[in-house]
Design an enzyme around this catalytic site. Sequence first.
Site, mmCIF file in Angstrom:
data_model
loop_
_atom_site.group_PDB
_atom_site.id
_atom_site.type_symbol
_atom_site.label_atom_id
_atom_site.label_comp_id
_atom_site.label_asym_id
_atom_site.label_seq_id
_atom_site.Cartn_x
_atom_site.Cartn_y
_atom_site.Cartn_z
ATOM 1 N N ASN A 8 -29.328 13.011 1.957
ATOM 2 C CA ASN A 8 -29.943 12.544 0.720
ATOM 3 C C ASN A 8 -30.418 13.672 -0.186
ATOM 4 O O ASN A 8 -31.140 13.431 -1.161
ATOM 5 C CB ASN A 8 -31.112 11.606 1.040
ATOM 6 C CG ASN A 8 -30.677 10.451 1.905
ATOM 7 O OD1 ASN A 8 -31.002 10.390 3.079
ATOM 8 N ND2 ASN A 8 -29.880 9.565 1.339
ATOM 9 N N ILE A 21 -32.869 15.400 -5.050
ATOM 10 C CA ILE A 21 -33.258 14.463 -3.994
ATOM 11 C C ILE A 21 -32.922 13.038 -4.403
ATOM 12 O O ILE A 21 -33.186 12.624 -5.529
ATOM 13 C CB ILE A 21 -34.772 14.548 -3.728
ATOM 14 C CG1 ILE A 21 -35.171 15.985 -3.365
ATOM 15 C CG2 ILE A 21 -35.183 13.598 -2.600
ATOM 16 C CD1 ILE A 21 -36.644 16.247 -3.448
ATOM 17 N N CYS A 22 -32.353 12.286 -3.469
ATOM 18 C CA CYS A 22 -32.130 10.854 -3.716
ATOM 19 C C CYS A 22 -33.174 10.075 -2.927
ATOM 20 O O CYS A 22 -33.045 9.908 -1.725
ATOM 21 C CB CYS A 22 -30.727 10.456 -3.285
ATOM 22 S SG CYS A 22 -30.401 8.715 -3.471
ATOM 23 N N LEU A 23 -34.226 9.686 -3.605
ATOM 24 C CA LEU A 23 -35.292 8.937 -2.938
ATOM 25 C C LEU A 23 -35.829 7.909 -3.938
ATOM 26 O O LEU A 23 -36.188 8.272 -5.059
ATOM 27 C CB LEU A 23 -36.403 9.892 -2.482
ATOM 28 C CG LEU A 23 -37.569 9.277 -1.716
ATOM 29 C CD1 LEU A 23 -37.100 8.640 -0.420
ATOM 30 C CD2 LEU A 23 -38.644 10.307 -1.410
#
Lengths: 213, 199
Positions: free
Chosen positions: B83, B91-93
Site C-alpha cells: 500500500n 500512501i494508499c490509506l
Amino acid sequence: MRPLARQELPTKAVFYSKDTSVSHKIMASASEDVETTRGDGGESPNTKDDEKKEESLLECNICLDTAKDAVVSLCGHLFCWPCLHQWLETRPNHQVCPVCKAAISKEKVVPLYGRGSTKQEDPRDKVPPRPAGQRTEPEPGNNFSGFGFGDSGFHMSFGIGAFPFGFFTSTFNIGEPRPNVGPHGSPQYMEEQFLSKVFLWLALLFIAWLLYA
Amino acid sequence: MANIAAQRIKREFKEVIRSEEVAKCAIKVELVDNNYTELKGEIAGPPDTPYEGGNFVLEIKVPETYPFNPPKVRFITKIWHPNISSVTGAICLDILKDQWAAAMTLRTVLLSLQALLAAAEPDDPQDAVVARQYKENLEMFKLTARHWTNAYAGGPSVNPECDDKIKRLVDMGIEEHQARVALSSYNWDLERATEQLFS
C-alpha cells in the site's frame, strides 16, 4: 513554576503508545499535564488536575479548544457550532460525525445552552447560524374549557356533503384557527411553508379541473 | 496560516507530548518549519512484521484547511509494502483520503500508519508490483520487505544472499537502489533482473 524544559517540548513531541484508539482519558490527562505547567503554583496540583480534567470534557472535538456555541450530535459528541458547520460544508454529500462516523446532519444537532454562557443575543444571528433547539409542545392537559372557545388547542371539523366539498373546506381551512407556525427559519417553519404551497397548487388544479370538467 | 490549522497542530503537540504511555511502539513528531505547516513523523516498524526494528520517516504536510481535510503524508524512508509506493512513498490509506474525520489527530494518523505496516491490504494496492508479490509469493515478499527495512530503515536483519546479488549488479555498473528494485521486482532472480536492467 514547573521546569522550563517542558515548555520547549512543543517543537519536538516524542510519544509512545500502545492502543490505537483516541481515548478521551488520555487526551484529558495529556492536556491536564500541559495546563499544570502553566499554573502559577498557587493551588495544589491535585485540585488543578481535577479542574482541567473537567474542562477537557467540554472541548470541541474539532478545534480541541473549549467549545464555543456548543452543539451536540445525536451520537453525543460535542463541537463548536462553527467547527461542525465547516465540517459539514466540507463534505455535503457525506455527512458523518467526525468522532464516530455516525450519520449526522444540521437538523439533527442539538445546541447546548448553559446558564451563564448564553448572552441575550440570539446565537442564530451569528454566522454561520446555529440550528435551533427542537422544542415540542407538551401534551395538552385534561382541563380544556369548552369546544372551540379560546385557544385551548381543541379543533373540530365536520365533513358535510360529497367528497369534493369536504376536500374544499379543509383545503381552505374554513372556520378553523390555524395552528401556531414554527419559529422563523426552523425546519418546522420551512416544512409548513412547503406544505402550504403544495396544497395551494393542489387547490388551484382542482378548481381548474372543476371548471373544465 | 494564522488560523484553525496552526492552532490545532499546536494543541495536538501539547496533547501528545506528555502522553505517559511509554511502551513498545514508538512514534515521534518533529516540526520542520515554525509555522506548523510541515512536520516530520517517525514510526517504528511493528513487532512480528518484516518492518520490525526499522525506523520509518514520514513527511507530513498540513493543509490550510486542516483538520477539515487530512494531512498529506508520505514515506521518506524507502519501504517495500503493497500500500506504499516503493518509488514515491505515496500512501494508499482510506483515512488519508475520503475516510478522514476532523476529530483525527497526528497521533491517530501515525498509529494508523503503524497498523497499516502490520496489516497490508493487497487488494487495494498503491504499488502493483509489491502487491502482486505479496499475493503470489508471501515468503518472498517478507524476505524483500525485511531486506528493505535493513537497507533503508536501519533494520537488524541482514540477508547476505540479497546483498551479494546487489553487489554483483553494482559491479556491473548499476546504481545500488536501481539494482535492489530490479531484484525485488523479479523475486531476486539475478538473471531476469539483469535482463530487465540491460534491455
